[in-house]
Design a protein around this motif. Structure first.
Motif, PDB file in Angstrom:
ATOM      1  N   UNK A 370      19.917 -10.463 -18.414  1.00 24.66           N
ATOM      2  CA  UNK A 370      18.977  -9.608 -19.161  1.00 24.66           C
ATOM      3  C   UNK A 370      19.619  -9.174 -20.473  1.00 24.66           C
ATOM      4  N   UNK A 371      20.932  -8.881 -20.414  1.00 26.99           N
ATOM      5  CA  UNK A 371      21.643  -8.513 -21.628  1.00 26.99           C
ATOM      6  C   UNK A 371      21.673  -9.639 -22.651  1.00 26.99           C
ATOM      7  N   UNK A 372      21.589 -10.890 -22.169  1.00 22.77           N
ATOM      8  CA  UNK A 372      21.612 -12.058 -23.066  1.00 22.77           C
ATOM      9  C   UNK A 372      20.217 -12.372 -23.605  1.00 22.77           C
ATOM     10  N   UNK A 373      19.237 -11.544 -23.235  1.00 23.53           N
ATOM     11  CA  UNK A 373      17.903 -11.723 -23.817  1.00 23.53           C
ATOM     12  C   UNK A 373      16.903 -12.436 -22.943  1.00 23.53           C
ATOM     13  N   UNK A 374      17.257 -12.715 -21.684  1.00 17.99           N
ATOM     14  CA  UNK A 374      16.341 -13.433 -20.788  1.00 17.99           C
ATOM     15  C   UNK A 374      15.504 -12.439 -19.970  1.00 17.99           C
ATOM     16  N   UNK A 375      14.290 -12.879 -19.612  1.00 18.80           N
ATOM     17  CA  UNK A 375      13.442 -12.125 -18.684  1.00 18.80           C
ATOM     18  C   UNK A 375      13.471 -12.822 -17.334  1.00 18.80           C
ATOM     19  N   UNK A 376      13.529 -12.013 -16.268  1.00 11.58           N
ATOM     20  CA  UNK A 376      13.637 -12.613 -14.936  1.00 11.58           C
ATOM     21  C   UNK A 376      12.261 -12.985 -14.391  1.00 11.58           C
ATOM     22  N   UNK A 377      12.191 -14.119 -13.722  1.00 12.05           N
ATOM     23  CA  UNK A 377      10.963 -14.552 -13.049  1.00 12.05           C
ATOM     24  C   UNK A 377      11.286 -14.813 -11.575  1.00 12.05           C
ATOM     25  N   UNK A 378      10.239 -14.822 -10.769  1.00 14.42           N
ATOM     26  CA  UNK A 378      10.370 -15.171  -9.350  1.00 14.42           C
ATOM     27  C   UNK A 378       9.322 -16.217  -9.013  1.00 14.42           C
ATOM     28  N   UNK A 379       9.754 -17.326  -8.482  1.00 11.42           N
ATOM     29  CA  UNK A 379       8.801 -18.375  -8.100  1.00 11.42           C
ATOM     30  C   UNK A 379       8.940 -18.649  -6.602  1.00 11.42           C
ATOM     31  N   UNK A 380       7.994 -19.426  -6.073  1.00  7.34           N
ATOM     32  CA  UNK A 380       8.016 -19.717  -4.637  1.00  7.34           C
ATOM     33  C   UNK A 380       9.115 -20.723  -4.288  1.00  7.34           C
ATOM     34  N   UNK A 381       9.700 -20.539  -3.094  1.00  9.15           N
ATOM     35  CA  UNK A 381      10.677 -21.520  -2.608  1.00  9.15           C
ATOM     36  C   UNK A 381       9.974 -22.840  -2.270  1.00  9.15           C
ATOM     37  N   UNK A 382       8.719 -22.747  -1.802  1.00 10.63           N
ATOM     38  CA  UNK A 382       7.970 -23.968  -1.522  1.00 10.63           C
ATOM     39  C   UNK A 382       7.445 -24.553  -2.828  1.00 10.63           C
ATOM     40  N   UNK A 383       7.350 -25.865  -2.861  1.00  9.47           N
ATOM     41  CA  UNK A 383       6.923 -26.545  -4.073  1.00  9.47           C
ATOM     42  C   UNK A 383       6.090 -27.770  -3.694  1.00  9.47           C
TER      43      UNK A 383
END
Length: 542
Positions: A370-383
């Motif tokens: 986050x300090x490096x400028x990224x936003x966190x996302x969460x996606x499904x383990x299934x694909x």
């Protein structure tokens, strides 16, 4: 857990106990009871004890705990004049049959017998897909030779609760049972059927019986067929049925069994032995028991036993399908003693709690990202398997085709996220930390979980260095000195991809590169993307 409704006085009169004692007794059998009215109780039974789905199975177990009867009961078993021949039935290849005579049915016991059949259908039978049961009035069967074989769909018989001849096809299309279960068993225009020598149909498993052999309060002798997709399941289900009915007072008769199996008679009534030592029981229960005491408790649980040197050899009756190993016998002893008589040992905590090394790494990495400028996302383990490369775990029966595999990398799910977020204000800086499942021949399943982090930048103009500088700084902050080695992969533009190496250990800890435009076009992503995936497992061990 399954619940059964039982006529209370059957239990109380057979066991000669009070209402309160009944509740205590059932609790020892891992069952809970509550009154419905003055004559009936609802009993919640464990799934692993199908022999308790019928009141006489409960009575058998309870007599042991009360000490009124010990060891496995011995039932009258005779050879019958009937035979049961199993022909080739492709959709449900396995079938067994049995006879129980001299049973006495009334309104209550008839209802409980049908309830027993349906509870077995739902649990062991997996809603008749795995096992289906037919119960018939033996005295209404006119032939001593009974067959299990396929019949064409235009074959006619009078199904249960109907008054006219119907073809099997009409039964499937027009009766509630046909509409619910008809699709389970029909194969190549044929239906499984239990048939007399004269061609009269007794049942078309797993759908419905014929009306000819309907059971009622006057039925004294019954014929039971059990069919399905597993020989082990159909034979054990029949064993449970006939032994519970024998406990009711019935007399079991064996049919000549003509089938591809090695068995000559049905029901099989198979037993097997499990040995358990006093040390093993003491270790698991925390109390010391002599071999004689162990024998006593196991006989109260209705097992036959024999002491051999320092172990007790236990013969498991045909109706106890839940006993698989010695730990199950430990549970039986604990139940027989009474859990309320076993005192748990005090547990002393000798250390204060703290975060695991993995959690500490995740939290630190999240702050740095986050300090490096990224936003966190969460996606499904299934694909979806179309997004995955190399070896991955497929789901045999997915709820939806969109999620039919377990991701083996965070990169495909991140690219899928970017695909659906091309309308966002550019540039897009995102990261995710999560598990993937990767191939590992050293594990029992051949696969294992692996913790990873992925970083991505999408912009109208972006290059390798835009991401590499940020990832490099994050790794340096984790006390890792990364170096980069050229990496050729179809996923990246040639010459714009690299493996990330932990210099101090000479271990690969990730990849980084500009996504190949060919792949971006396939994914319908219109903007350049640069991605890096870090393998955190090796970092946790530092």
């Amino acid at each position: 857990m399954p619940t059964i409704v039982s006529y209370k006085w059957t239990l109380i009169n057979n066991l000669k106990i009070s209402d309160n004692q009944l509740e205590e007794l059932l609790f020892k059998l891992k069952s809970e009871v509550k009154p419905i009215d003055a004559d009936h109780v609802e009993i919640e039974v464990n799934n692993d004890r199908p022999d308790l789905f019928f009141p006489y199975g409960i009575i058998r177990a309870a007599k042991g705990i009360l000490g009124k009867e010990l060891g496995e009961p011995k039932y009258d078993i005779k050879q019958s004049v009937y035979s049961f021949e199993v022909k080739e039935v492709k959709s449900r290849p396995y079938a067994v049959a049995g006879i129980v005579k001299d049973i006495k049915l009334d309104d209550e016991s008839l209802r409980e017998l049908i309830q027993f059949q349906e509870k077995l259908h739902i649990t062991v039978g997996r809603k008749r897909k795995k096992v289906a049961i037919g119960i018939h009035d033996l005295d209404k069967i006119t032939s001593t030779k009974i067959y299990y074989k396929p019949l064409p769909l235009d074959y006619k018989f009078i199904p249960l609760n109907q008054s006219k001849l119907m073809t099997i096809k009409e039964v499937i299309e027009q009766t509630p049972q046909g509409r619910e279960y008809g699709n389970i068993s029909i194969y190549d225009g044929l239906s499984p059927a239990i048939v007399e020598e004269n061609g009269d149909v007794l049942s078309i498993p797993p759908i419905i019986n014929s009306d000819k052999t309907r059971i009622d309060e006057k039925t004294r002798n019954i014929f039971i067929d059990v069919t399905g997709t597993s020989f082990e399941a159909v034979s054990s289900t029949l064993d449970i049925l006939v032994t519970d009915l024998a406990e009711m007072g019935g007399k079991i008769e064996l049919l000549n069994f003509i089938s591809p199996s090695k068995f000559e008679f049905s029901p099989l009534l198979r037993r097997y032995t499990v040995s358990v030592s006093a040390n093993y029981i003491s270790k698991n229960l925390g109390i010391n028991l002599s071999l004689n005491e162990i024998e006593k408790y196991l006989r109260m649980a209705r097992f036959d036993t024999k002491v051999l040197n320092d172990v007790v050899e236990v013969t498991v009756p045909p109706y106890r399908v839940d006993i698989l190993s010695q730990i199950d016998l430990v549970e039986e002893i604990a139940m027989t003693i009474g859990y309320d008589k076993l005192s748990p040992k005090d547990y002393t905590i000798k250390a204060t709690g703290k975060l695991s090394a993995e959690t500490e790494l995740i939290r630190t990495l999240r702050d740095l990202s986050i300090g490096a400028g990224f936003s966190e996302i969460f996606t499904f383990i299934l694909s979806n398997d179309k997004r995955l490369r190399n070896e991955y775990v497929s789901i045999v029966n997915p709820v939806t085709v969109e999620y039919n595999a377990v991701r083996n990398s965070l990169i495909p799910t991140l690219l899928n996220f970017l695909k659906y977020n091309q309308h966002a204000i550019m540039p897009v800086y995102v990261f995710e930390i999560g598990d993937v499942v990767i191939k590992d021949k050293r594990t029992d399943t051949g696969y294992k979980n692996s913790l990873r982090a992925v970083y991505g930048i999408m912009n109208s103009k972006v290059n390798y260095e835009d991401l590499q500088s940020r990832v490099h700084q994050i790794l340096m902050s984790l006390d890792i000195e990364p170096t980069y080695k050229t990496y050729l992969d179809d996923m990246f533009i040639p010459g714009r991809g690299a493996k990330i190496i932990d210099t101090s250990k000479s271990v690969e800890i990730g990849v980084i590169g500009e996504i190949n435009p060919v792949l971006l076009e396939e994914l319908e992503i219109e903007f350049p993307v640069v991605i890096s995936e870090i393998y955190l497992d090796s970092l946790v061990k530092r």
